[in-house]
Design an enzyme around this catalytic site. Sequence first.
Site, PDB file in Angstrom:
ATOM      1  N   SER A 103      50.934   0.076   1.137  1.00 35.08           N
ATOM      2  CA  SER A 103      52.128   0.037   0.280  1.00 35.08           C
ATOM      3  C   SER A 103      53.267   0.802   0.935  1.00 35.08           C
ATOM      4  O   SER A 103      53.092   1.467   1.960  1.00 35.08           O
ATOM      5  CB  SER A 103      51.818   0.644  -1.094  1.00 35.08           C
ATOM      6  OG  SER A 103      51.715   2.055  -1.000  1.00 35.08           O
ATOM      7  N   SER A 154      54.948   3.418  -0.304  1.00 36.07           N
ATOM      8  CA  SER A 154      55.225   4.699  -0.948  1.00 36.07           C
ATOM      9  C   SER A 154      55.540   5.817   0.037  1.00 36.07           C
ATOM     10  O   SER A 154      56.076   6.854  -0.356  1.00 36.07           O
ATOM     11  CB  SER A 154      54.039   5.118  -1.822  1.00 36.07           C
ATOM     12  OG  SER A 154      52.917   5.463  -1.026  1.00 36.07           O
ATOM     13  N   LYS A 192      49.617  10.705   0.667  1.00 30.69           N
ATOM     14  CA  LYS A 192      50.897  11.257   0.225  1.00 30.69           C
ATOM     15  C   LYS A 192      51.159  12.526   1.037  1.00 30.69           C
ATOM     16  O   LYS A 192      50.343  12.955   1.845  1.00 30.69           O
ATOM     17  CB  LYS A 192      50.875  11.622  -1.273  1.00 30.69           C
ATOM     18  CG  LYS A 192      50.473  10.497  -2.213  1.00 30.69           C
ATOM     19  CD  LYS A 192      51.514   9.407  -2.324  1.00 30.69           C
ATOM     20  CE  LYS A 192      51.066   8.312  -3.287  1.00 30.69           C
ATOM     21  NZ  LYS A 192      51.993   7.166  -3.301  1.00 30.69           N
ATOM     22  N   SER A 216      56.989   5.601  -5.578  1.00 31.13           N
ATOM     23  CA  SER A 216      55.721   6.257  -5.301  1.00 31.13           C
ATOM     24  C   SER A 216      55.099   6.738  -6.600  1.00 31.13           C
ATOM     25  O   SER A 216      55.711   7.510  -7.346  1.00 31.13           O
ATOM     26  CB  SER A 216      55.932   7.450  -4.354  1.00 31.13           C
ATOM     27  OG  SER A 216      54.738   8.198  -4.218  1.00 31.13           O
TER      28      SER A 216
END
Length: 266
Positions: A67, A69, A124, A231
């Site tokens: 993705s 994010s 992250k 996100s």
Amino acid sequence: MDFALIMFVLLLVSGSISLLDRYSLANSRAAGVAEPWWVEYAKSFFPVILIVFCIRSFLAEPFKIPSGSMIPTLQVGDFILVNKFTYGIRLPIINQKIVQLNNPARGDVMVFHYPENPSIDYIKRVVGLPGDVVEYRDKHLSINGVEQVQVADGDYNYVESGLNFVHTERRDETLGERRHALLVNPSMPNVHLNSVAEFKGHENCTYSESTVRCTVPAGNYFMMGDNRDNSRDSRYWGFVPDNQIVGRAFLVWMNFSDLKRIGSPI
């Protein structure tokens, strides 16, 4: 099924067959009789499986970014390597730490088991350490009352899911000793309040339309994506406990859509 568990089962099966043949089956075979195919395959694949299992469990593991994010740091389609030992040596499968080495540092890009579904791995950036007070207000991040410096770096446009054109602002931010790029969309809220889950430690956080403020519990970390307004991170599902850490991302080793990204440090 978890890939590490599959590898472990294959390792046990091939290893057991190899041992069984060495200490029992081989002695009962007549001279000149070939090994059964399943014995031959097990003995051939056992060392390969053992090496791959050890590398993935204790040294480095590959992941693919699914993705956007973490744009602009990581692009969709990046294949990355994750250091499995930098935060300590853990037993595979159960993820139990047996040797303590380093703790996650503010600014690290970290892979972890998603708290809402541990069978899924997320990536992250580490924003808050245990005991930190993290505040996100008007697109700016403060740690323990100190606003983290952001420097505007022009516009950044990208295509989402091959369909939607997204216009954002690119900024440089310094977290601890790490400087990194991030994206913000000033027209979007800091957090979509109706998407916040009832996570463990929710009482440590307060929410409003302009501000998210959380005190990170002991043994936990607060994570955010670099693409701040695209996100789903600790603002929504809470904190990452130490026992769900996988490792620190450190290198892009392949992107079939953009070969120039090969070798990019993270």
